[in-house]
Write a protein that holds these residues in place. Structure first.
Motif, PDB file in Angstrom:
ATOM      1  N   PHE A 146       0.837  -1.197   0.000  1.00 34.82           N
ATOM      2  CA  PHE A 146       0.000   0.000   0.000  1.00 34.82           C
ATOM      3  C   PHE A 146       0.878   1.257   0.000  1.00 34.82           C
ATOM      4  CE2 PHE A 146      -3.220   2.955   0.770  1.00 34.82           C
ATOM      5  CZ  PHE A 146      -2.849   3.755   1.841  1.00 34.82           C
ATOM      6  N   LEU A 147       1.879   1.289   0.844  1.00 30.29           N
ATOM      7  CA  LEU A 147       2.749   2.469   0.931  1.00 30.29           C
ATOM      8  C   LEU A 147       3.535   2.672  -0.363  1.00 30.29           C
ATOM      9  CD1 LEU A 147       4.002   2.135   4.622  1.00 30.29           C
ATOM     10  CD2 LEU A 147       2.409   3.827   3.725  1.00 30.29           C
ATOM     11  N   ASP A 148       3.948   1.567  -0.979  1.00 33.24           N
ATOM     12  CA  ASP A 148       4.659   1.662  -2.267  1.00 33.24           C
ATOM     13  C   ASP A 148       3.755   2.275  -3.332  1.00 33.24           C
ATOM     14  OD1 ASP A 148       6.700  -1.379  -2.140  1.00 33.24           O
ATOM     15  OD2 ASP A 148       7.121   0.719  -1.590  1.00 33.24           O
ATOM     16  N   SER A 149       2.510   1.801  -3.390  1.00 34.88           N
ATOM     17  CA  SER A 149       1.601   2.312  -4.419  1.00 34.88           C
ATOM     18  C   SER A 149       1.254   3.774  -4.135  1.00 34.88           C
ATOM     19  CB  SER A 149       0.343   1.454  -4.537  1.00 34.88           C
ATOM     20  OG  SER A 149      -0.310   1.348  -3.313  1.00 34.88           O
ATOM     21  N   LEU A 150       1.151   4.113  -2.845  1.00 38.80           N
ATOM     22  CA  LEU A 150       0.855   5.510  -2.479  1.00 38.80           C
ATOM     23  C   LEU A 150       2.003   6.426  -2.906  1.00 38.80           C
ATOM     24  CD1 LEU A 150      -0.977   7.480  -0.891  1.00 38.80           C
ATOM     25  CD2 LEU A 150       0.238   6.827   1.167  1.00 38.80           C
ATOM     26  N   ASP A 151       3.230   5.962  -2.678  1.00 44.79           N
ATOM     27  CA  ASP A 151       4.405   6.736  -3.059  1.00 44.79           C
ATOM     28  C   ASP A 151       4.460   6.914  -4.581  1.00 44.79           C
ATOM     29  OD1 ASP A 151       7.809   6.222  -3.564  1.00 44.79           O
ATOM     30  OD2 ASP A 151       7.016   7.962  -2.493  1.00 44.79           O
TER      31      ASP A 151
ATOM     32  N   THR B 153      -4.648  -0.222  -7.710  1.00 40.15           N
ATOM     33  CA  THR B 153      -3.811  -1.045  -6.817  1.00 40.15           C
ATOM     34  C   THR B 153      -3.848  -0.475  -5.403  1.00 40.15           C
ATOM     35  OG1 THR B 153      -2.314  -1.523  -8.651  1.00 40.15           O
ATOM     36  CG2 THR B 153      -1.475  -1.961  -6.443  1.00 40.15           C
ATOM     37  N   MET B 154      -3.736   0.848  -5.321  1.00 43.95           N
ATOM     38  CA  MET B 154      -3.719   1.511  -4.030  1.00 43.95           C
ATOM     39  C   MET B 154      -5.038   1.279  -3.292  1.00 43.95           C
ATOM     40  SD  MET B 154      -2.588   5.428  -3.419  1.00 43.95           S
ATOM     41  CE  MET B 154      -4.121   6.199  -3.836  1.00 43.95           C
ATOM     42  N   LEU B 155      -6.150   1.398  -4.011  1.00 45.62           N
ATOM     43  CA  LEU B 155      -7.468   1.186  -3.392  1.00 45.62           C
ATOM     44  C   LEU B 155      -7.606  -0.257  -2.909  1.00 45.62           C
ATOM     45  CD1 LEU B 155      -9.892   3.198  -5.702  1.00 45.62           C
ATOM     46  CD2 LEU B 155      -9.343   3.660  -3.324  1.00 45.62           C
ATOM     47  N   SER B 156      -7.114  -1.170  -3.715  1.00 45.35           N
ATOM     48  CA  SER B 156      -7.189  -2.585  -3.349  1.00 45.35           C
ATOM     49  C   SER B 156      -6.373  -2.864  -2.088  1.00 45.35           C
ATOM     50  CB  SER B 156      -6.697  -3.415  -4.535  1.00 45.35           C
ATOM     51  OG  SER B 156      -6.495  -4.742  -4.175  1.00 45.35           O
ATOM     52  N   MET B 157      -5.162  -2.329  -2.030  1.00 47.05           N
ATOM     53  CA  MET B 157      -4.291  -2.540  -0.851  1.00 47.05           C
ATOM     54  C   MET B 157      -4.870  -1.830   0.362  1.00 47.05           C
ATOM     55  SD  MET B 157      -1.804  -4.512  -1.511  1.00 47.05           S
ATOM     56  CE  MET B 157      -2.728  -5.463  -2.693  1.00 47.05           C
ATOM     57  N   PHE B 158      -5.466  -0.673   0.120  1.00 42.62           N
ATOM     58  CA  PHE B 158      -6.077   0.095   1.200  1.00 42.62           C
ATOM     59  C   PHE B 158      -7.188  -0.726   1.856  1.00 42.62           C
ATOM     60  CE2 PHE B 158      -7.526   3.630   3.593  1.00 42.62           C
ATOM     61  CZ  PHE B 158      -8.890   3.743   3.450  1.00 42.62           C
TER      62      PHE B 158
ATOM     63  N   TYR C   6     -18.461   8.079  -4.449  1.00 43.83           N
ATOM     64  CA  TYR C   6     -18.339   7.170  -5.594  1.00 43.83           C
ATOM     65  C   TYR C   6     -17.365   6.061  -5.214  1.00 43.83           C
ATOM     66  CZ  TYR C   6     -17.151   5.495 -10.241  1.00 43.83           C
ATOM     67  OH  TYR C   6     -16.935   4.701 -11.329  1.00 43.83           O
ATOM     68  N   ASN C   7     -17.759   4.802  -5.441  1.00 50.04           N
ATOM     69  CA  ASN C   7     -16.857   3.724  -5.009  1.00 50.04           C
ATOM     70  C   ASN C   7     -16.740   2.579  -6.014  1.00 50.04           C
ATOM     71  OD1 ASN C   7     -19.354   2.640  -4.770  1.00 50.04           O
ATOM     72  ND2 ASN C   7     -19.310   2.353  -2.567  1.00 50.04           N
ATOM     73  N   LYS C   8     -17.083   2.819  -7.283  1.00 49.55           N
ATOM     74  CA  LYS C   8     -16.948   1.730  -8.271  1.00 49.55           C
ATOM     75  C   LYS C   8     -15.524   1.722  -8.832  1.00 49.55           C
ATOM     76  CE  LYS C   8     -21.330   2.851 -10.118  1.00 49.55           C
ATOM     77  NZ  LYS C   8     -22.032   3.156 -11.348  1.00 49.55           N
ATOM     78  N   PRO C   9     -15.066   0.529  -9.261  1.00 51.32           N
ATOM     79  CA  PRO C   9     -13.710   0.476  -9.827  1.00 51.32           C
ATOM     80  C   PRO C   9     -13.636   1.086 -11.227  1.00 51.32           C
ATOM     81  CG  PRO C   9     -14.725  -1.703  -9.898  1.00 51.32           C
ATOM     82  CD  PRO C   9     -15.692  -0.813  -9.182  1.00 51.32           C
TER      83      PRO C   9
ATOM     84  N   ASP D 254      -7.538  15.327  -2.248  1.00 50.77           N
ATOM     85  CA  ASP D 254      -7.766  14.138  -3.081  1.00 50.77           C
ATOM     86  C   ASP D 254      -8.679  13.161  -2.348  1.00 50.77           C
ATOM     87  OD1 ASP D 254      -7.097  11.271  -4.036  1.00 50.77           O
ATOM     88  OD2 ASP D 254      -6.187  12.515  -5.562  1.00 50.77           O
ATOM     89  N   SER D 255      -9.664  12.642  -3.055  1.00 49.59           N
ATOM     90  CA  SER D 255     -10.684  11.772  -2.467  1.00 49.59           C
ATOM     91  C   SER D 255     -10.075  10.533  -1.801  1.00 49.59           C
ATOM     92  CB  SER D 255     -11.643  11.392  -3.594  1.00 49.59           C
ATOM     93  OG  SER D 255     -12.459  10.356  -3.227  1.00 49.59           O
ATOM     94  N   VAL D 256      -9.169   9.875  -2.508  1.00 48.79           N
ATOM     95  CA  VAL D 256      -8.591   8.635  -1.976  1.00 48.79           C
ATOM     96  C   VAL D 256      -7.631   8.931  -0.827  1.00 48.79           C
ATOM     97  CG1 VAL D 256      -7.078   6.699  -2.544  1.00 48.79           C
ATOM     98  CG2 VAL D 256      -8.814   7.416  -4.153  1.00 48.79           C
TER      99      VAL D 256
END
Lengths: 206, 138
Positions: free
Chosen positions: A29-34, A189-194, B96-99, B118-120
């Motif tokens: 997660f931190l890698d993807s955030l960076d 990827t970041m959302l998935s890891m989050f 909004y939360n769809k991929p 930023d939202s995320v």
């Protein structure tokens, strides 16, 4: 006594493996955030360059030749599009993977040769004979002529003779699009890891 | 496989844009123009475009409608939105939360990118600040 020690050892191994998995998710997660923040910074620079070149082109060609009234509102398909494929994260989850297809469409609906930028190393390509032909022809250099034709067509909205700065602006925004597709892939990827880290934290607290 | 979310795959999807340009009319649409030069502009048979240029006359309702339209169209994979415009419809963007389509907030000429909005990233920040408060209590 021996059995108790063995059970204690197994429990400690289990806890150790759990911690390893949590640390791995957190690191990914931190890698993807960076990567996400670095790419956004790069995008800002590329867009700034594009805006400057567009302003220079407007200065050279005149405001009447570069204005909103000239935008092409005739029916036409996008010359640059995206391919979305599915990327397996694990057995229970998949995430979208975006690939930019630059200058790969034409108005008549047929896919002409274009540049396909695969910006994710883990992309699984779908078997597509047309795409295979495009890849082969890319190696021989032929589609570059068609790509240039598409670029010229896009520029022709502003007239036949355009400032070199407008051409440079076009290339800058093309680079920006490539960066944006990389950002989109890192974003997913970041959302998935989050989500994974969030779940782990909830399990720890729960 | 049971429980696995399906990602719709597309071979030719569009990029939609909601970009802001505030200020003098001649400078109103640089971001959209730049991306149109790069070939992402699409006009369908109903003469509807895949972009919306936001200027001083554009209402928040129009931006909301465009956002909802672009995020529900099946042929759009990425929506680019200037962060300044996203702040006007922040509730809609954050919920909004769809991929797909992926929503990307981009800087505009007059408003640089701010990670705090930023939202995320703000979701991540909230998670970790809530966690540090919870661990402090423990």
């Amino acid at each position: 006594m021996m059995e108790d020690q063995e059970e204690k050892g197994n429990a400690e191994n289990g806890i150790g493996r759990q911690k390893q998995v949590k640390d791995e998710y957190l690191l990914q997660f931190l890698d993807s955030l960076d990567g996400y923040l670095t790419l956004l910074d790069s995008l800002s620079s590329t867009l700034s360059q594009g805006w400057l070149e567009l302003a220079s082109a407007r200065h050279a060609m005149g405001a009447s030749r570069i204005n909103g009234a000239l935008l092409d509102l005739k029916v036409h398909a996008a010359a640059t599009s995206l391919k979305v494929s599915e990327q397996d994260v694990d057995s229970m989850e998949s995430q979208p993977c975006f690939t930019l297809c630059k200058w790969a469409s034409s108005d008549n609906g047929e896919r002409s040769s274009g540049e396909e930028k695969s910006l994710s190393p883990q992309l699984r390509h779908r078997n597509n004979s047309q795409l295979s032909e495009e890849k082969v022809s890319t190696r021989t250099g032929t589609p570059l002529i068609l790509v240039d034709q598409q670029r010229q067509k896009s520029l022709s909205v502003f007239g036949v003779l355009v400032s070199p700065k407008l051409r440079s602006a076009q290339l800058s925004f093309e680079r920006a699009l490539e960066t944006l597709v990389e950002i989109a892939n890192l974003h997913t990827t970041m959302l998935s890891m989050f989500e994974q880290v969030h779940k782990e934290l909830e399990n720890t607290n729960g | 496989m049971a429980g696995r979310a399906q990602i719709p795959t597309k071979s030719s999807a569009l990029i939609a844009m909601i970009a802001d340009e505030f200020g003098v009319v001649l400078l109103c649409w640089d971001t959209v123009t730049g991306f149109l030069l790069a070939g992402v502009g699409n006009v369908d048979l109903r003469r509807k475009t895949n972009y919306l240029i936001v200027d001083s006359k554009t209402t928040v309702k129009a931006i909301e409608d465009a956002f909802k339209e672009f995020t529900t169209k099946e042929d759009i994979a990425i929506v680019l939105i200037s962060q300044y415009v996203a702040n006007m419809i922040r509730f809609l963007v954050d919920s909004y939360n769809k991929p797909i389509p992926a929503i990307l907030e981009i800087p505009s000429k007059d408003h640089p990118y701010d990670p705090a909005h930023d939202s995320v990233l703000s979701r991540v920040k909230n998670l970790f600040s809530a966690e540090s408060v919870a661990s402090g209590r423990r």
